[in-house]
Design an enzyme around this catalytic site. Structure first.
Site, PDB file in Angstrom:
ATOM      1  N   ARG A 150       1.668  10.147   0.941  1.00  5.22           N
ATOM      2  CA  ARG A 150       2.191  11.085   1.946  1.00  5.22           C
ATOM      3  C   ARG A 150       3.410  11.850   1.446  1.00  5.22           C
ATOM      4  NH1 ARG A 150       2.036   7.011   7.175  1.00  5.22           N
ATOM      5  NH2 ARG A 150      -0.137   6.323   6.904  1.00  5.22           N
ATOM      6  N   GLU A 181       0.884  -1.168   0.000  1.00  6.08           N
ATOM      7  CA  GLU A 181       0.000   0.000   0.000  1.00  6.08           C
ATOM      8  C   GLU A 181       0.921   1.216   0.000  1.00  6.08           C
ATOM      9  OE1 GLU A 181      -2.413   2.660   3.169  1.00  6.08           O
ATOM     10  OE2 GLU A 181      -2.650   0.492   3.411  1.00  6.08           O
ATOM     11  N   LYS A 225     -11.073  -0.460   6.888  1.00  9.81           N
ATOM     12  CA  LYS A 225      -9.806  -0.284   7.589  1.00  9.81           C
ATOM     13  C   LYS A 225     -10.112   0.240   8.991  1.00  9.81           C
ATOM     14  CE  LYS A 225      -5.803   2.866   7.445  1.00  9.81           C
ATOM     15  NZ  LYS A 225      -5.018   3.768   6.584  1.00  9.81           N
TER      16      LYS A 225
END
Length: 213
Positions: free
Chosen positions: A46, A42, A130
């Site tokens: 960022r 994943e 999640k």
């Protein structure tokens, strides 16, 4: 396609949450994960080069199940799908993000931390979420509590997951996989210590096998 990708995550049981900056770091990281027997990533948005990393891994490392993390807007959904991401992970629950992912036919794992958010996710047709930040909102105990009123829901807990508490999460039936960054620590990426990333990935894979045996 959606079911196949989620099945792949469920098969590996661990989703490395990766912070890399640019195509080269993405490819080197993917190679290290492959060498460790964990071809899943994943790649988060960022960093400025996160999208380039997704694009590079999708194009050059087709064996890696590459997804995009920290996706918070519908426009970002378009960007990561165009880059080749096979699934999307969001830190929270945004109807716009979920709807756009569904339009693309790509799996979306929205972040939830409460029963209300779970109900909103279910209303949107989402049945894999999640749990984030997992360690802050109750860890394995929260999953046990949530799964009682929502028995069909599956979780990918992320945030505070480590090699020490990994077995506690994997022992829970509603847990499809766990998201973790300990095997792909950003300090290791920045140092170019791909061998240590491979070692930690192999160690994580061994933990999963021990849990399932």
């Amino acid at each position: 396609m959606s079911a196949a990708v989620l099945d792949a995550l469920g098969q590996h049981r661990i989703v490395p949450v990766v912070v890399v900056d640019g195509a080269e770091q993405g490819e080197r990281l993917a190679d290290a994960l492959i060498a460790g027997g964990l071809p899943v990533a994943e790649i988060t948005l960022r960093t400025a080069g996160g999208l380039d990393a997704i694009r590079a891994v999708a194009a050059t490392r087709p064996d890696v199940v590459v997804g995009a993390g920290t996706v918070t807007t519908a426009d970002q959904v378009d960007d990561v799908v165009a880059a080749g991401a096979r699934y999307i992970v969001s830190p929270g629950l945004s109807e716009a993000v979920v709807r756009r992912a569904q339009e693309h036919g790509i799996p979306i794992l929205p972040g939830i931390a409460s029963p209300t958010e779970i109900m909103r996710a279910l209303d949107l047709g989402v049945d894999v979420v999640k749990l984030f930040p997992a360690s802050v909102v109750g860890g394995p105990g929260a999953i046990k509590a949530f799964s009682a009123p929502f028995p069909g829901l599956r979780f990918v807990p992320t945030g505070g997951v480590s090699s020490a508490n990994l077995p506690d999460y994997l022992a829970l039936k509603p847990v499809l996989a766990v998201g973790g960054s300990w095997m792909v620590d950003k300090a290791l990426v920045d140092a170019g210590d791909w061998a240590e990333i491979t070692r930690r990935s192999a160690e994580a894979v061994a933990l999963v096998k021990n849990q399932e045996s």
